[in-house]
Write a protein that holds these residues in place. Structure first.
Motif, PDB file in Angstrom:
ATOM      1  N   GLY A  47       0.814  -1.205   0.000  1.00  0.00           N
ATOM      2  CA  GLY A  47       0.000   0.000   0.000  1.00  0.00           C
ATOM      3  C   GLY A  47       0.846   1.253   0.000  1.00  0.00           C
ATOM      4  N   TRP A  48       0.269   2.334   0.469  1.00  0.00           N
ATOM      5  CA  TRP A  48       0.897   3.644   0.492  1.00  0.00           C
ATOM      6  C   TRP A  48       0.840   4.168   1.920  1.00  0.00           C
ATOM      7  N   ALA A  49       1.838   4.922   2.329  1.00  0.00           N
ATOM      8  CA  ALA A  49       1.925   5.408   3.705  1.00  0.00           C
ATOM      9  C   ALA A  49       1.311   6.796   3.834  1.00  0.00           C
ATOM     10  N   GLY A  50       0.487   6.959   4.860  1.00  0.00           N
ATOM     11  CA  GLY A  50      -0.088   8.261   5.163  1.00  0.00           C
ATOM     12  C   GLY A  50       0.326   8.711   6.549  1.00  0.00           C
ATOM     13  N   SER A  51       0.832   9.932   6.644  1.00  0.00           N
ATOM     14  CA  SER A  51       1.184  10.511   7.935  1.00  0.00           C
ATOM     15  C   SER A  51       0.117  11.525   8.298  1.00  0.00           C
ATOM     16  N   LEU A  52      -0.494  11.380   9.471  1.00  0.00           N
ATOM     17  CA  LEU A  52      -1.565  12.272   9.892  1.00  0.00           C
ATOM     18  C   LEU A  52      -1.375  12.626  11.361  1.00  0.00           C
ATOM     19  N   ASN A  53      -1.107  13.896  11.626  1.00  0.00           N
ATOM     20  CA  ASN A  53      -1.004  14.390  12.995  1.00  0.00           C
ATOM     21  C   ASN A  53      -2.269  15.167  13.341  1.00  0.00           C
ATOM     22  N   VAL A  54      -2.795  14.947  14.529  1.00  0.00           N
ATOM     23  CA  VAL A  54      -4.042  15.573  14.929  1.00  0.00           C
ATOM     24  C   VAL A  54      -3.917  16.170  16.322  1.00  0.00           C
ATOM     25  N   THR A  55      -4.835  17.078  16.630  1.00  0.00           N
ATOM     26  CA  THR A  55      -4.998  17.570  17.992  1.00  0.00           C
ATOM     27  C   THR A  55      -6.416  17.239  18.434  1.00  0.00           C
ATOM     28  N   PHE A  56      -6.573  16.986  19.717  1.00  0.00           N
ATOM     29  CA  PHE A  56      -7.887  16.725  20.297  1.00  0.00           C
ATOM     30  C   PHE A  56      -8.304  17.951  21.104  1.00  0.00           C
ATOM     31  N   ASN A  57      -9.484  18.424  20.837  1.00  0.00           N
ATOM     32  CA  ASN A  57      -9.945  19.680  21.396  1.00  0.00           C
ATOM     33  C   ASN A  57     -10.957  19.461  22.511  1.00  0.00           C
ATOM     34  N   ALA A  58     -11.135  20.463  23.351  1.00  0.00           N
ATOM     35  CA  ALA A  58     -12.046  20.359  24.482  1.00  0.00           C
ATOM     36  C   ALA A  58     -13.481  20.708  24.111  1.00  0.00           C
ATOM     37  N   SER A  59     -13.725  21.080  22.867  1.00  0.00           N
ATOM     38  CA  SER A  59     -15.074  21.375  22.393  1.00  0.00           C
ATOM     39  C   SER A  59     -15.100  21.159  20.895  1.00  0.00           C
ATOM     40  N   VAL A  60     -16.261  21.321  20.286  1.00  0.00           N
ATOM     41  CA  VAL A  60     -16.406  21.113  18.843  1.00  0.00           C
ATOM     42  C   VAL A  60     -15.545  22.124  18.087  1.00  0.00           C
TER      43      VAL A  60
ATOM     44  N   PRO B 156       5.473   6.480  -0.444  1.00  0.00           N
ATOM     45  CA  PRO B 156       5.515   5.018  -0.553  1.00  0.00           C
ATOM     46  C   PRO B 156       6.221   4.438   0.659  1.00  0.00           C
ATOM     47  N   PHE B 157       5.754   3.302   1.134  1.00  0.00           N
ATOM     48  CA  PHE B 157       6.366   2.684   2.305  1.00  0.00           C
ATOM     49  C   PHE B 157       7.843   2.382   2.072  1.00  0.00           C
ATOM     50  N   CYS B 158       8.194   2.011   0.848  1.00  0.00           N
ATOM     51  CA  CYS B 158       9.576   1.623   0.607  1.00  0.00           C
ATOM     52  C   CYS B 158      10.529   2.794   0.681  1.00  0.00           C
ATOM     53  N   ALA B 159      10.001   4.025   0.734  1.00  0.00           N
ATOM     54  CA  ALA B 159      10.865   5.188   0.887  1.00  0.00           C
ATOM     55  C   ALA B 159      11.106   5.527   2.356  1.00  0.00           C
TER      56      ALA B 159
ATOM     57  N   ARG C  32       3.016   5.072  10.371  1.00  0.00           N
ATOM     58  CA  ARG C  32       2.255   5.644   9.257  1.00  0.00           C
ATOM     59  C   ARG C  32       1.001   4.823   8.990  1.00  0.00           C
ATOM     60  N   LEU C  33      -0.040   5.505   8.620  1.00  0.00           N
ATOM     61  CA  LEU C  33      -1.291   4.829   8.298  1.00  0.00           C
ATOM     62  C   LEU C  33      -1.156   4.081   6.978  1.00  0.00           C
ATOM     63  N   TRP C  34      -1.975   3.028   6.820  1.00  0.00           N
ATOM     64  CA  TRP C  34      -1.897   2.194   5.611  1.00  0.00           C
ATOM     65  C   TRP C  34      -3.030   2.566   4.670  1.00  0.00           C
ATOM     66  N   LEU C  35      -2.671   2.975   3.458  1.00  0.00           N
ATOM     67  CA  LEU C  35      -3.632   3.346   2.419  1.00  0.00           C
ATOM     68  C   LEU C  35      -3.431   2.415   1.235  1.00  0.00           C
ATOM     69  N   PRO C  36      -4.492   2.000   0.534  1.00  0.00           N
ATOM     70  CA  PRO C  36      -4.367   0.894  -0.417  1.00  0.00           C
ATOM     71  C   PRO C  36      -3.682   1.206  -1.737  1.00  0.00           C
ATOM     72  N   SER C  37      -3.558   2.484  -2.120  1.00  0.00           N
ATOM     73  CA  SER C  37      -2.975   2.787  -3.425  1.00  0.00           C
ATOM     74  C   SER C  37      -2.535   4.241  -3.459  1.00  0.00           C
ATOM     75  N   TYR C  38      -1.705   4.571  -4.448  1.00  0.00           N
ATOM     76  CA  TYR C  38      -1.313   5.963  -4.624  1.00  0.00           C
ATOM     77  C   TYR C  38      -2.530   6.820  -4.964  1.00  0.00           C
TER      78      TYR C  38
END
Length: 402
Positions: free
Chosen positions: A276-289, A301-304, A313-319
């Motif tokens: 598959g393809w690698a996805g990097s996702l950083n998030v913050t969690f908030n105290a309200s909406v 690509p994972f091989c890189a 890294r998150l797993w995504l099925p294709s480029y």
């Protein structure tokens, strides 16, 4: 790509005994009485208009809890099923106890595989339905049930697509189970979803439990990722965010291409992270909406990546899907990746043939490319592209380099 016959979908219940020529949309229902473990269950199976001699390649199984009926009846999912050679199944398998842990879910899975599908195989005159492989999806607790089904029957599960899955106290126990790690999964997280009305300080933030679960599964080698749906709460099927269904369908298409064997009677094809393809996702969690906010994201690509980095890294099925995933996080909008020449070619069509293939990749590697769409062209991006190009050639991505 599955080629569907050019036959009108006008027949709502077409039953025939001519097994070699029987073509038409078919729909069946089946009911099972109450048991000590389960409430009464009703199943509805919809089969698109494919020849009787062509086996059904799989079933998209949709729990009837919350959004089940909407998905089952949605013309877009039916069109996808027709194009992919899949049937749609709608079912209600909630246990008497709403906590869908494995002990409560095993009887439900047995009912589905041992009674419902063999029944449909008989009445539809399609023997493959008795042992067909499935994709499980559902909203809230039904999404959690989809995850449990993959852990209980990974040999029959092509993929799982949990929508705003209810996790809560089940995260610790489920995260330790490894049987379903090889089943691709995409968890859809509502940016405004906090169904349990928890607080960040109390550590019960709803979105956070899903992200923690996905992170734990990915670190253990699971082929799993998540996607934040903007302007979406817990029970909204589409609501203010109409782009979720197209991206679900494209994820299903990408996963089916990887997982379904030429002979659909065989178990799903086993995958590794590098498929598959690698996805990097950083998030913050908030105290309200909004309860969760994406702060940075990229694809590669994972091989890189260094092997020590890959489990983060998150797993995504294709480029193609990774590109859509990235654009969706960046803009909140769905962006078509499939070729639509000449208006929207698939990817950077640098050789003007309205295709995105190995030839375009070679041209792209001659100068820095902004593959992760962060606004900066860099040698790192180009090296990542070269790495994926080498792997693509090995897997015969196209007919060859001109």
């Amino acid at each position: 790509m599955w080629n569907r016959p050019a036959i009108s979908l006008l027949v709502s219940a077409f039953l025939c005994g001519a097994t070699s020529l029987c073509i038409g949309q078919q729909e069946y229902t089946h009911s099972i009485g109450s048991t000590p473990e389960l409430r009464p269950s009703t199943f509805s199976l919809w089969i698109p208009d494919i020849p009787a001699t062509t086996p059904v390649r799989g079933v998209l199984a949709i729990s009837d809890y919350e959004a089940g009926r909407e998905m089952y009846d949605d013309a877009r999912f039916r069109a996808w099923a027709s194009q992919s050679g899949f049937a749609l199944l709608r079912f209600d398998l909630r246990s008497r106890d709403t906590t869908l842990n494995l002990a409560k879910t095993q009887p439900a899975l047995n009912r589905l595989f041992n009674e419902a599908m063999p029944h449909f195989a008989g009445v539809a005159l399609r023997s493959e339905l008795a042992s067909v492989n499935m994709i499980f999806t559902g909203l809230s607790q039904a999404g959690w049930q989809a995850v449990a089904f993959a852990d209980l029957a990974p040999h029959r599960t092509i993929a799982v697509l949990p929508i705003h899955d209810s996790t809560g106290e089940r995260v610790p126990q489920q995260a330790l189970i490894t049987t379903g790690l090889g089943v691709p999964a995409l968890h859809l997280v509502g940016r405004n979803d906090n169904v349990n009305m928890g607080t960040l300080a109390a550590g019960t933030l709803y979105a956070q439990t899903i992200v923690n679960f996905v992170t734990t599964r990915r670190a253990a080698g699971g082929l799993v990722s998540y996607l934040i749906r903007p302007n979406t709460g817990h029970t909204q099927w589409e609501g203010n965010e109409p782009h979720g269904v197209p991206i679900m369908i494209d994820w299903l298409t990408a996963v089916v291409a990887l997982r379904v064997a030429p002979d659909p009677a065989q178990p799903p094809i086993e995958l590794s992270a590098t498929d598959g393809w690698a996805g990097s996702l950083n998030v913050t969690f908030n105290a309200s909406v909004p309860w969760i906010t994406a702060t940075s994201f990229s694809i590669a690509p994972f091989c890189a990546l260094d092997q020590s980095t890959q489990p983060t890294r998150l797993w995504l099925p294709s480029y193609g899907f990774a590109s859509q995933w990235h654009t969706y996080l960046l803009t909140g909008q769905y962006a078509t990746f499939a070729p639509n020449c000449p208006t929207v070619p698939a990817g950077p069509d640098l050789n003007a043939d309205c295709q995105f293939d190995v030839d375009d990749l070679y041209v792209m590697t001659q100068s820095p490319i902004d593959i992760d769409r962060d606004g900066v062209t860099s040698p790192e991006d180009t090296r990542a592209l070269e790495c994926w190009l080498r792997r693509s050639e090995l897997t015969d991505m196209s007919s060859g380099r001109r």
